[in-house]
Write an enzyme that holds these catalytic residues in place. Structure first.
Site, PDB file in Angstrom:
ATOM      1  N   ASP A 102       0.941  -1.164  -0.062  1.00 45.40           N
ATOM      2  CA  ASP A 102       0.050  -0.021   0.088  1.00 45.40           C
ATOM      3  C   ASP A 102       0.806   1.340   0.038  1.00 45.40           C
ATOM      4  OD1 ASP A 102      -2.304   1.155  -0.098  1.00 45.40           O
ATOM      5  OD2 ASP A 102      -2.534   1.568   2.172  1.00 45.40           O
ATOM      6  N   ASP A 150       3.185   1.706   8.543  1.00 41.42           N
ATOM      7  CA  ASP A 150       2.149   0.929   7.986  1.00 41.42           C
ATOM      8  C   ASP A 150       2.134  -0.148   7.065  1.00 41.42           C
ATOM      9  OD1 ASP A 150      -0.449  -0.034   8.231  1.00 41.42           O
ATOM     10  OD2 ASP A 150      -1.381   1.641   7.275  1.00 41.42           O
TER      11      ASP A 150
END
Length: 327
Positions: free
Chosen positions: A199, A215
């Protein structure tokens, strides 16, 4: 936890108790950070340090999948690839408490990475090359592989079952999703997948003297281009320029397969459809109607019909072209 789990029982007291249970004593309040999938808070502890605590959404990832995410972060950090890895408490990084699982991270200051800054983009290319060099050394055993089935086929079923739209809009949506599914099945056929960030968009990249990654919640097996295409933006000339800057440094550490450029529009389509289905899946969580009030309105779906039609056109255009001999 029930399938409609919505974090309603995750109170500030429970969060503080969970942190104290593992030796983190907050002396400040909890600052909620921008996260809808999980619940993430920053606090200052009695040791003078700032931390981020992340409560994982139950039923999204298995314990084995979360631990594999953490292990990937530890490997990256050990290789001096800038990533914010979780802390260990008595050898554990995934901490259970009253039915929840959470992790504590050091809070690292920084500003948003500027992808228009050539120097920052070149630095990022270097670290992505190192990340993919390490990521390609072995495969994930538990994390998923990026696939048309998960991102398009399963998402299409969710949208057609849960979407709130008129019969005519639903028929149009189904036809467009079928076209996108077929085109993605034809075009998304990667020769190789590696452990990727998964991502890697500007919102998950920060800068303090150098870029760093945050993340890894969506890390998975995917083609290398998955961690590059979201950084390109714009039309073909701008995409080529940014990709050249990234690859100038990237290729010092990891070879790039230019055949993967033909996967970009399929990956874009997969992300679009998956995002719509993600909203539909999470609509029972009260946080989602609150923060995404425009979703599931007829105006939203009419707009998405236009967006999907445009993406079908993109899928039918020639792939981005580069000149690999320049590298």
């Amino acid at each position: 936890m029930a399938a409609a789990f919505d974090f309603s029982e995750l109170s500030p007291d429970l969060i503080l108790d969970a942190c104290q249970h593992y030796g983190f004593y907050a002396e400040s309040g909890l600052l909620a950070l921008n996260s809808y999938e999980n619940r993430v808070y920053q606090f200052k502890a009695d040791d003078g340090q700032r931390y981020v605590v992340k409560f994982y959404r139950p039923q999204r990832w298995s314990t084995a999948q979360i631990l594999e995410e953490h292990q990937f972060a530890f490997e990256l950090a050990e290789a001096e690839i800038p990533v914010v890895a979780p802390l260990k408490v008595e050898g554990q990084s995934l901490l259970p408490y009253q039915g929840y699982q959470f992790a504590v991270f050091p809070s690292r200051g920084g500003r948003a990475l500027e992808i228009d800054d050539d120097e920052q983009l070149c630095q990022l290319g270097r670290f992505l090359g190192q990340l993919h060099q390490l990521g390609g050394a072995k495969d994930f055993l538990h994390r998923p592989k990026l696939s048309v089935q998960d991102f398009i086929s399963d998402s299409r079923s969710v949208l057609l079952q849960q979407g709130q739209f008129s019969t005519h809009t639903g028929q149009q949506l189904e036809q467009l999703l079928q076209q996108i599914e077929l085109l993605c099945q034809q075009q998304y056929q990667p020769k190789r997948t590696i452990r990727c960030h998964g991502d890697c968009h500007p919102g998950n990249l920060f800068y303090h003297q150098q870029p760093f990654f945050v993340d890894l919640d969506d890390c998975r097996q995917a083609p290398a281009i998955q961690d590059l295409w979201m950084l390109l933006g714009g039309e073909a000339p701008e995409q080529r320029l940014r990709l050249e800057l990234l690859l100038d440094e990237y290729q010092q550490f990891c070879d790039f397969d230019f055949a993967e450029l033909k996967l970009i529009e399929a990956l874009r389509a997969m992300r679009m459809v998956h995002y719509m289905a993600w909203l539909a899946r999470r609509w029972v969580d009260p946080a989602f109607p609150l923060h995404f009030p425009w979703f599931n309105t007829e105006a939203y779906w009419q707009q998405q019909l236009v967006v999907l039609q445009e993406q079908i056109w993109r899928l039918q255009q020639p792939a981005l072209q580069m000149h690999p001999f320049d590298y």
